[in-house]
Design a protein around this motif. Structure first.
Motif, PDB file in Angstrom:
ATOM      1  N   SER A 106     -33.944 -70.959   0.021  1.00 31.32           N
ATOM      2  CA  SER A 106     -34.657 -70.460  -1.151  1.00 31.32           C
ATOM      3  C   SER A 106     -35.425 -71.537  -1.905  1.00 31.32           C
ATOM      4  O   SER A 106     -36.184 -71.206  -2.808  1.00 31.32           O
ATOM      5  N   SER A 107     -35.255 -72.812  -1.557  1.00 29.73           N
ATOM      6  CA  SER A 107     -35.988 -73.858  -2.278  1.00 29.73           C
ATOM      7  C   SER A 107     -36.258 -75.062  -1.382  1.00 29.73           C
ATOM      8  O   SER A 107     -35.600 -75.255  -0.354  1.00 29.73           O
ATOM      9  N   ALA A 108     -37.191 -75.888  -1.815  1.00 28.72           N
ATOM     10  CA  ALA A 108     -37.531 -77.110  -1.089  1.00 28.72           C
ATOM     11  C   ALA A 108     -36.359 -78.095  -1.093  1.00 28.72           C
ATOM     12  O   ALA A 108     -36.128 -78.804  -0.115  1.00 28.72           O
ATOM     13  N   GLU A 109     -35.608 -78.125  -2.172  1.00 28.92           N
ATOM     14  CA  GLU A 109     -34.452 -79.023  -2.267  1.00 28.92           C
ATOM     15  C   GLU A 109     -33.383 -78.659  -1.236  1.00 28.92           C
ATOM     16  O   GLU A 109     -32.781 -79.534  -0.617  1.00 28.92           O
ATOM     17  N   GLU A 110     -33.159 -77.362  -1.048  1.00 31.46           N
ATOM     18  CA  GLU A 110     -32.185 -76.909  -0.059  1.00 31.46           C
ATOM     19  C   GLU A 110     -32.662 -77.239   1.349  1.00 31.46           C
ATOM     20  O   GLU A 110     -31.865 -77.632   2.202  1.00 31.46           O
ATOM     21  N   LEU A 111     -33.956 -77.092   1.597  1.00 28.51           N
ATOM     22  CA  LEU A 111     -34.521 -77.450   2.893  1.00 28.51           C
ATOM     23  C   LEU A 111     -34.300 -78.940   3.154  1.00 28.51           C
ATOM     24  O   LEU A 111     -33.870 -79.322   4.244  1.00 28.51           O
ATOM     25  N   GLU A 112     -34.556 -79.785   2.169  1.00 31.46           N
ATOM     26  CA  GLU A 112     -34.363 -81.228   2.323  1.00 31.46           C
ATOM     27  C   GLU A 112     -32.897 -81.551   2.612  1.00 31.46           C
ATOM     28  O   GLU A 112     -32.597 -82.416   3.443  1.00 31.46           O
ATOM     29  N   ALA A 113     -31.977 -80.863   1.951  1.00 31.73           N
ATOM     30  CA  ALA A 113     -30.549 -81.079   2.198  1.00 31.73           C
ATOM     31  C   ALA A 113     -30.192 -80.688   3.637  1.00 31.73           C
ATOM     32  O   ALA A 113     -29.405 -81.374   4.298  1.00 31.73           O
ATOM     33  N   ALA A 114     -30.781 -79.609   4.128  1.00 32.83           N
ATOM     34  CA  ALA A 114     -30.515 -79.156   5.500  1.00 32.83           C
ATOM     35  C   ALA A 114     -31.035 -80.163   6.517  1.00 32.83           C
ATOM     36  O   ALA A 114     -30.401 -80.401   7.547  1.00 32.83           O
ATOM     37  N   LEU A 115     -32.174 -80.770   6.238  1.00 32.87           N
ATOM     38  CA  LEU A 115     -32.740 -81.764   7.154  1.00 32.87           C
ATOM     39  C   LEU A 115     -31.822 -82.973   7.318  1.00 32.87           C
ATOM     40  O   LEU A 115     -31.857 -83.656   8.347  1.00 32.87           O
ATOM     41  N   ARG A 134     -35.090 -79.866  12.323  1.00 29.24           N
ATOM     42  CA  ARG A 134     -36.467 -80.233  11.982  1.00 29.24           C
ATOM     43  C   ARG A 134     -37.047 -79.165  11.056  1.00 29.24           C
ATOM     44  O   ARG A 134     -36.633 -78.011  11.100  1.00 29.24           O
ATOM     45  N   GLU A 135     -38.039 -79.555  10.287  1.00 33.97           N
ATOM     46  CA  GLU A 135     -38.730 -78.574   9.466  1.00 33.97           C
ATOM     47  C   GLU A 135     -39.599 -77.715  10.374  1.00 33.97           C
ATOM     48  O   GLU A 135     -40.301 -78.236  11.245  1.00 33.97           O
ATOM     49  N   ALA A 136     -39.531 -76.414  10.197  1.00 42.18           N
ATOM     50  CA  ALA A 136     -40.348 -75.485  10.988  1.00 42.18           C
ATOM     51  C   ALA A 136     -41.649 -75.242  10.236  1.00 42.18           C
ATOM     52  O   ALA A 136     -41.660 -75.147   9.011  1.00 42.18           O
ATOM     53  N   HIS A 137     -42.715 -75.147  10.955  1.00 38.52           N
ATOM     54  CA  HIS A 137     -44.012 -74.905  10.338  1.00 38.52           C
ATOM     55  C   HIS A 137     -44.250 -73.413  10.271  1.00 38.52           C
ATOM     56  O   HIS A 137     -44.197 -72.721  11.280  1.00 38.52           O
ATOM     57  N   VAL A 138     -44.493 -72.924   9.070  1.00 34.00           N
ATOM     58  CA  VAL A 138     -44.730 -71.507   8.855  1.00 34.00           C
ATOM     59  C   VAL A 138     -46.196 -71.222   9.115  1.00 34.00           C
ATOM     60  O   VAL A 138     -47.081 -71.851   8.541  1.00 34.00           O
ATOM     61  N   LYS A 139     -46.466 -70.254  10.001  1.00 34.81           N
ATOM     62  CA  LYS A 139     -47.838 -69.952  10.414  1.00 34.81           C
ATOM     63  C   LYS A 139     -48.583 -69.075   9.427  1.00 34.81           C
ATOM     64  O   LYS A 139     -49.780 -69.150   9.302  1.00 34.81           O
ATOM     65  N   SER A 140     -47.866 -68.181   8.721  1.00 36.16           N
ATOM     66  CA  SER A 140     -48.536 -67.268   7.804  1.00 36.16           C
ATOM     67  C   SER A 140     -47.683 -67.098   6.555  1.00 36.16           C
ATOM     68  O   SER A 140     -46.500 -67.402   6.565  1.00 36.16           O
ATOM     69  N   PRO A 141     -48.262 -66.545   5.464  1.00 39.15           N
ATOM     70  CA  PRO A 141     -47.488 -66.331   4.247  1.00 39.15           C
ATOM     71  C   PRO A 141     -46.348 -65.353   4.494  1.00 39.15           C
ATOM     72  O   PRO A 141     -46.406 -64.522   5.382  1.00 39.15           O
ATOM     73  N   ASP A 142     -45.320 -65.467   3.664  1.00 38.61           N
ATOM     74  CA  ASP A 142     -44.176 -64.544   3.771  1.00 38.61           C
ATOM     75  C   ASP A 142     -44.673 -63.120   3.589  1.00 38.61           C
ATOM     76  O   ASP A 142     -45.532 -62.856   2.779  1.00 38.61           O
ATOM     77  N   THR A 143     -44.119 -62.217   4.375  1.00 35.41           N
ATOM     78  CA  THR A 143     -44.444 -60.811   4.194  1.00 35.41           C
ATOM     79  C   THR A 143     -43.159 -60.022   4.161  1.00 35.41           C
ATOM     80  O   THR A 143     -42.161 -60.408   4.744  1.00 35.41           O
ATOM     81  N   LEU A 144     -43.221 -58.960   3.467  1.00 41.55           N
ATOM     82  CA  LEU A 144     -42.058 -58.090   3.355  1.00 41.55           C
ATOM     83  C   LEU A 144     -42.548 -56.664   3.250  1.00 41.55           C
ATOM     84  O   LEU A 144     -43.406 -56.364   2.437  1.00 41.55           O
ATOM     85  N   SER A 145     -42.047 -55.801   4.094  1.00 44.55           N
ATOM     86  CA  SER A 145     -42.435 -54.395   3.999  1.00 44.55           C
ATOM     87  C   SER A 145     -41.548 -53.712   2.989  1.00 44.55           C
ATOM     88  O   SER A 145     -40.371 -53.965   2.915  1.00 44.55           O
ATOM     89  N   LYS A 154     -38.255 -73.378   5.782  1.00 46.38           N
ATOM     90  CA  LYS A 154     -37.668 -72.985   7.058  1.00 46.38           C
ATOM     91  C   LYS A 154     -37.405 -74.199   7.941  1.00 46.38           C
ATOM     92  O   LYS A 154     -38.206 -75.124   7.984  1.00 46.38           O
ATOM     93  N   ILE A 155     -36.272 -74.148   8.658  1.00 45.47           N
ATOM     94  CA  ILE A 155     -35.933 -75.224   9.592  1.00 45.47           C
ATOM     95  C   ILE A 155     -35.728 -74.671  10.994  1.00 45.47           C
ATOM     96  O   ILE A 155     -35.409 -73.499  11.178  1.00 45.47           O
ATOM     97  N   TYR A 156     -35.924 -75.557  11.958  1.00 44.58           N
ATOM     98  CA  TYR A 156     -35.606 -75.313  13.364  1.00 44.58           C
ATOM     99  C   TYR A 156     -34.293 -76.052  13.620  1.00 44.58           C
ATOM    100  O   TYR A 156     -34.119 -77.185  13.180  1.00 44.58           O
TER     101      TYR A 156
END
Length: 173
Positions: free
Chosen positions: A133-142, A157-168, A85-87
């Motif tokens: 969907s991947s770390a490589e894509e996040l790096e490209a976005a940065l 900037r890279e956003a810090h994720v506070k908790s694990p992904d959840t999906l209902s 995730k990015i900001y």
């Protein structure tokens, strides 16, 4: 039978007066991928002579005819985010979520786009979040940090994720 160890917070929908199950429930999964695996494995599965219908909760709630009949409040629009995730800041007031998505698809698969709004006025704020969907894509976005977008130099900037992904996800049987 497939056993899922990633099921969090199972909830059975019950009649408020009698406490008897309504034959459906909600399950929170750890990720979208795990939820899709569960859907593929369990949708149409025969459980004690009853066919299960397994769908994403966002799809079921949106098509619910009378949400007041449920003991749970109607769900708001859910945004499913990945851990990559990015900001994005310093956005122009005119930027819409689809503009961000279109711009960042050059980096890879955009899983979600969220542009924050002012609760009182509904006006767009000048920052948002995207997940990939991947770390490589996040790096490209940065790498798009300090590049021009809609007339402004954006901050990425890279956003810090506070908790694990959840999906209902819902299980209707």
């Amino acid at each position: 039978m497939v056993i899922f160890e990633v099921v969090n917070n199972p909830q059975v929908s019950r009649d408020a007066e009698t406490g008897i199950s309504r034959g459906c429930g909600f399950v929170t999964m750890r990720s979208l991928a795990e939820a899709r695996t569960a859907i593929n494995a369990l949708d149409g599965f025969d459980l004690d002579g009853r066919e299960m219908f397994v769908k994403l909760a966002a799809h079921v709630v949106a098509s619910r005819r009378n949400p007041s009949l449920s003991h749970t409040p109607p769900m708001k629009d859910h945004i499913f985010e990945s851990r990559y995730k990015i900001y994005v800041g310093n956005l122009a007031w005119s930027v819409q979520p689809q503009h961000l998505r279109e711009h960042f698809t050059q980096c890879g698969t955009v899983v979600s786009t969220r542009l924050l709004t002012d609760r009182k006025g509904g006006r767009s704020r000048v920052y948002g979040f995207l997940s990939f969907s991947s770390a490589e894509e996040l790096e490209a976005a940065l790498q798009l940090n300090n590049t021009e977008f809609h007339g402004r130099d954006i901050i990425v900037r890279e956003a810090h994720v506070k908790s694990p992904d959840t999906l209902s996800q819902t299980l209707e049987s």
